[in-house]
Design a protein around this motif. Structure first.
Motif, PDB file in Angstrom:
ATOM      1  N   LEU A   1       0.853  -1.180   0.000  1.00 54.10           N
ATOM      2  CA  LEU A   1       0.000   0.000   0.000  1.00 54.10           C
ATOM      3  C   LEU A   1       0.890   1.231   0.000  1.00 54.10           C
ATOM      4  O   LEU A   1       1.858   1.299   0.746  1.00 54.10           O
TER       5      LEU A   1
ATOM      6  N   VAL B   1      -4.589   6.445  -2.568  1.00 49.56           N
ATOM      7  CA  VAL B   1      -4.024   5.195  -2.058  1.00 49.56           C
ATOM      8  C   VAL B   1      -3.643   4.366  -3.267  1.00 49.56           C
ATOM      9  O   VAL B   1      -4.484   4.117  -4.134  1.00 49.56           O
TER      10      VAL B   1
ATOM     11  N   ASP C   1      -3.787   9.528  10.263  1.00 48.46           N
ATOM     12  CA  ASP C   1      -2.675   8.583  10.113  1.00 48.46           C
ATOM     13  C   ASP C   1      -1.893   8.497  11.414  1.00 48.46           C
ATOM     14  O   ASP C   1      -2.300   9.041  12.435  1.00 48.46           O
TER      15      ASP C   1
ATOM     16  N   THR D   1      -5.089  -0.579   6.922  1.00 46.73           N
ATOM     17  CA  THR D   1      -4.034   0.408   7.124  1.00 46.73           C
ATOM     18  C   THR D   1      -3.846   0.595   8.616  1.00 46.73           C
ATOM     19  O   THR D   1      -4.609   0.052   9.407  1.00 46.73           O
TER      20      THR D   1
ATOM     21  N   TRP E   1      -4.170   3.467   9.825  1.00 48.40           N
ATOM     22  CA  TRP E   1      -4.915   4.692  10.100  1.00 48.40           C
ATOM     23  C   TRP E   1      -6.058   4.448  11.067  1.00 48.40           C
ATOM     24  O   TRP E   1      -6.559   3.347  11.213  1.00 48.40           O
TER      25      TRP E   1
END
Lengths: 616, 130
Positions: A170, A183, A227, A290, A292
Motif C-alpha cells: 500500500l 491510495v 494517520d 491500514t 490509520w
C-alpha cells in the motif's frame, strides 16, 4: 328584632363569598402545585433516564456502528483494490507482454486495454503497469507517462516495492493541495519467480469522504481518518484535511488516540470535556487494511438534542395540564359549591322570610295587643268606679284578673238610693275577647233590668236569663254557639238586710270564725238550653256588725296547682276565709292573692278570676 | 262502626270509644278554648252509636276528669243527656265517674251531673297513685 335582622343580613354576604372563593382558590392552587411538581418530577426522571439511555446507546452502539461501518467501507475498498491489483499482476497475458519487453503488439493491446478497462469499469482513478524490464510506466488509456529512474526520488516507491518482495503493498500519497488522498495498491508481478513489474490501481478516498456525510450524526459531529502522526486524511469538511487531530481535540486525548492499541479491532470510547466546557463523546478504531484510525466525535449537547423535545413536550404538557386542572377544578368546585351556595342562599332566604314573618307576626301581635289593650280600657270602663263602691261599703276589696287581659268575668254595682244598693259578680262563658263581648251585653241588659223592672235579685236573674237568651240566640241555625253566664247578686238595704240570689255563683259570709256558704241555684242562665221558666230563690241574711261577704267566680276555686295539679277547691277557700280573723279587707285581699299565687305556682291562670269582698 | 280515639292534650282529654266492647272512656282535663269544636265529632260518634245500639248490651261510660271548665261541662252534659235519652228509651247504659280522692271539685262536678240525670251514675273515689 329589626336591628338583629339588619345585623344578620350584613354579616352573611360579608362572610360568605370570600370564604367560599378563598377555599376554592386554595384547592386549585394546591392541586396545581402538586400536579406541576409531579409533572416536573416525572419529566426530570424520565429525562435523566432517557438521557442516560441515549448516551449509552450512542456510545455503545450508534457511534460504534458508524465507525465500524466506515472502517469496513474503507477496508472493503482497499481489499477490493488489492484483489484487482493481484489479478492484474497474475494475468499470464500481461506477464508475457511485460516479460517480452513489451514487444508483442497483440499482447500489448490486451494489457493496455486491460488497465484502461479496470480504471473505467471499477472506478479507479489510476491503473498502472510499471515494467522492471523497460522501466516504462504505463497508465490507463495506453499512456506511457514516465520511465522509472533510480535517481529520481519520486520513483522511490517503485524500487522499494520491487525490493520489498511483498505480493501486494500500500502506498499513500496525500495531496494536500487537491484536498485528496490517493491510495496506491502496488502488486508485484513475477515471471517464473523473478519480479518483472509493479502493477496496481490508485484510488481516491474522496468517495469515501462523501459517505462520511451520509453518516453525519449532527451538525457538530466530526468523522476523521487520521494517520499515525495524527494528520487528518479524510473529513467531510475539506478544510480539515491536512490538519492535525491536535487542532480539534485536547492534546492528551489526541495522543491517546494516536498511540492507542493499534492491534485491537474494537472501537474505543472516550468521554472528555473540551476547553469550552462541553462534554464530548469520542469513538476511535483502527482500520484493518491500514494503520490509520477512524475518529468520530460528537458533542454530548448535540447527541442529546433530541431530548430537548422531551423538555419542550414536558413544558407544554405541564402547561396544558395546568390550564385543564384550573378549568376542571374551577368547574368542579363550582358544580360542588353551587348546591352549598344554593343552600346558603336558601337558608338566607328562609331566614329573611322567618324574620319577615316574625316581624309580621310581631306587628300583628302588637296590633292585637293594642286592640285588646283598648278593649281592656272599654271593659274596665263598664266596671263600677271605686268612688261609687266606697260610698256603698265600709270596706271592700276586688280581685279582678281576666286570664287574657279582658275576659268573661265582671262585677257590677248600683246604688239605687240612699239606703239600697246592688252588687253582683258574673261569669260569662268564654275568656278573652269572646268573654268580654258577653260581659258588655250582659252588663247592659243587667243595668236595663235594674233600671226598668226591679231590684229583686231572684227576679233580676230570671229576667236576665230570658233577655240574654233573646239577645244571644236569635239565630237558630248556629246551634253550636251556646253561651250563657253564672251570676250572683246581693241586694243590701240599710246595711241591715242582705238578699242574695245566685245562678251557679254562691255567697260566702264570714261571721267571726264561721263561714256560711250560701249556694244559690245550680243552674246557669242565658244558655239556649236554659229554660225560660227557671226560677231563682232569694236568700235573706240579717247583717250583723263584722259580717264580711265574698262573691267569687269559679276561676278562683278552679285554679289548678298544688302537688297534684288539682283545682284549689272550696275547702281551701273556706279555710282561708275562716282564718282571716279580724284582718281588714286590704289584708284579706292580700291573703286571697297569696293563696292563689302560692297554690298555682308556675301553672298558668286557667280561667278569669274575680273575687269581691265587702263589709258594712 | 269504627273506634273513636283522640289523643289527650294539655287542655283536652283522651277519648277512647270502642263499639266492640261497648265502652266509652274519657280521661283527662277538659278546658279547650273552643269546647264545642272539640266535642262535636264526639257527639256525632255517640249519635251514630246510640242509633245502632242493641237493647240487651250494657254500655259503660268511664269518666276520669280532674277538671272540666264551664263550656266543657256544658258539652259533657249534652253528651250525658244523649245517653240519658237512650237509657230512658230502654237501653242499658251505665255511667261510672272516677275522681281522685283529694279532688273535691271533680266530685262536685260529678254530683252536679248526676243530679240532672236518670241514668245509673256511679261516683267512685280512687286512690291517687297515677
Amino acid at each position: 328584632m329589626g336591628s338583629k335582622t339588619t345585623a344578620a343580613e350584613v354579616l352573611v354576604p360579608d362572610k360568605k363569598s370570600p370564604m367560599y372563593d378563598r377555599g376554592t382558590m386554595k384547592v386549585v392552587v394546591l392541586a396545581c402545585i402538586i400536579i406541576i411538581l409531579s409533572i416536573v418530577m416525572t419529566s426530570s426522571i424520565s429525562y435523566l433516564i432517557t438521557q442516560e439511555a441515549v448516551v449509552d446507546k450512542l456510545k455503545s452502539r450508534d457511534m460504534r456502528y458508524i465507525i465500524d461501518s466506515m472502517a469496513a467501507k474503507i477496508d472493503g475498498r482497499i481489499e477490493r483494490a488489492k484483489e484487482v491489483s493481484v489479478i492484474l499482476a497474475t494475468d499470464p497475458a500481461v506477464i508475457q507482454w511485460v516479460a517480452s519487453g513489451e514487444t508483442d503488439e497483440r499482447l500489448g493491446e490486451y494489457a493496455k486495454g486491460k488497465i484502461t478497462g479496470i480504471a473505467r469499469d471499477y472506478d479507479y482513478s489510476n491503473t498502472f503497469i510499471v515494467s522492471n524490464i523497460t522501466k516504462h510506466y504505463w497508465a490507463e488509456d495506453s499512456r506511457l507517462i514516465s520511465i522509472m529512474s533510480e535517481s529520481n526520488p519520486e520513483h522511490n516507491w517503485f524500487f522499494s516495492a520491487l525490493h520489498s518482495g511483498k505480493t501486494v503493498d500500500l502506498n499513500i500519497d496525500s495531496n494536500t493541495a487537491r484536498g485528496d488522498t490517493f491510495v496506491f495498491i502496488n502488486a508485484l508481478m513475477k515471471d517464473q519467480g523473478t519480479p518483472v513489474a509493479i502493477v496496481g490501481v490508485g484510488l481516491t478516498l474522496k468517495e469515501i469522504a462523501k459517505e462520511f456525510k451520509s453518516y453525519k450524526f449532527g451538525e457538530q459531529s466530526n468523522l476523521w481518518l487520521v494517520d499515525g502522526q495524527g494528520k487528518i486524511h479524510l473529513s467531510e469538511k475539506i478544510e480539515e484535511i491536512g490538519m492535525y487531530l491536535n487542532d480539534f481535540v485536547a492534546p492528551d486525548i489526541a495522543s491517546q488516540i494516536i498511540e492507542g492499541n493499534i492491534s485491537s479491532n474494537q472501537p474505543q470510547a472516550i468521554e472528555y470535556t473540551n476547553q469550552n466546557g462541553e462534554i464530548m463523546d469520542l469513538v476511535y478504531r483502527v482500520t484493518k487494511s491500514t494503520d490509520w484510525k477512524l475518529v468520530f466525535q460528537i458533542p454530548r449537547r448535540e447527541s442529546i438534542s433530541i431530548l430537548s423535545t422531551i423538555k419542550v413536550n414536558a413544558g407544554i404538557g405541564s402547561f396544558i395540564s395546568l390550564v385543564l386542572i384550573i378549568f376542571i377544578f374551577y368547574y368542579i368546585s363550582h358544580r360542588i359549591a353551587n348546591p352549598f351556595k344554593r343552600a346558603i342562599l336558601l337558608s338566607k332566604e328562609m331566614e329573611k322570610q322567618v324574620s319577615e314573618r316574625t316581624q309580621e307576626l310581631s306587628e300583628k301581635n302588637q296590633k292585637i295587643m293594642d286592640s285588646i289593650d283598648y278593649a281592656q280600657r272599654i271593659q274596665e270602663s263598664i266596671l263600677p268606679p271605686s268612688d261609687e263602691l266606697i260610698n256603698m261599703f265600709r270596706e271592700y276589696f276586688i280581685i279582678w284578673e281576666p286570664r287574657d287581659r279582658v275576659g268573661g268575668d265582671f262585677y257590677w254595682a248600683r246604688k239605687i238610693d240612699k239606703n239600697k244598693s246592688l252588687i253582683a259578680v258574673a261569669d260569662c262563658t268564654g275568656h278573652g275577647v269572646p268573654g268580654a263581648f258577653m260581659t258588655m251585653a250582659v252588663n247592659s241588659i243587667l243595668s236595663h233590668i235594674v233600671d226598668e223592672i226591679c231590684d229583686n235579685p231572684a227576679v233580676i236573674i230570671q229576667e236576665l236569663n230570658k233577655r240574654v237568651k233573646e239577645t244571644l240566640h236569635r239565630n237558630q241555625s248556629s246551634s253550636m254557639a251556646d253561651d250563657g253566664l253564672d251570676i250572683g247578686i246581693c241586694y243590701v238595704e240599710d246595711k241591715k238586710r242582705l238578699v242574695f240570689a245566685g245562678a251557679k255563683i254562691a255567697l260566702d259570709v264570714k261571721r267571726a270564725d264561721q263561714v256560711y256558704h250560701i249556694k244559690g241555684n245550680k243552674k246557669s242562665i242565658g244558655y239556649r238550653r236554659s229554660s225560660n221558666d227557671l226560677e231563682f230563690v232569694n236568700n235573706e241574711w240579717k247583717i250583723e256588725d263584722g259580717d264580711i261577704f265574698y262573691l267569687m267566680s269559679d276561676g278562683y276555686v278552679d285554679q289548678n296547682g298544688g302537688q297534684r295539679d288539682y283545682a284549689l277547691g272550696h275547702k281551701r277557700v273556706n279555710q282561708l276565709i275562716s282564718a282571716q280573723g279580724e284582718k281588714n279587707l286590704a289584708q284579706q285581699q292580700q291573703a286571697f292573692e297569696d293563696l292563689l299565687n302560692q297554690y298555682m305556682g308556675d301553672e298558668p291562670q286557667r280561667d278569669d278570676i274575680t273575687v269581691v269582698g265587702f263589709t258594712f | 262502626m269504627e273506634k273513636l280515639y283522640i289523643e289527650s292534650t294539655k287542655s283536652t282529654p283522651e277519648i277512647r270509644f270502642d263499639p266492640v266492647i261497648n265502652q266509652m272512656y274519657i280521661k283527662g282535663q277538659s278546658y279547650p278554648e273552643n269546647a264545642f269544636k272539640f266535642y262535636e265529632p264526639i257527639f256525632a260518634w255517640v249519635d251514630e252509636y246510640i242509633e245502632q245500639m242493641e237493647q240487651e248490651v250494657l254500655v259503660e261510660i268511664y269518666f276520669h276528669m280532674p277538671y272540666v271548665n264551664t263550656s266543657s261541662s256544658k258539652c259533657l252534659m249534652m253528651l250525658l243527656e244523649k245517653l240519658d235519652e237512650a237509657y230512658q228509651a230502654g237501653k242499658k247504659v251505665m255511667v261510672r265517674w272516677y275522681y281522685d280522692k283529694e279532688n273535691e271539685m271533680a266530685m262536685e262536678c260529678a254530683e252536679e251531673f248526676k243530679e240532672d240525670l236518670t241514668v245509673p251514675f256511679e261516683i267512685n273515689p280512687v286512690e291517687e297513685n297515677s
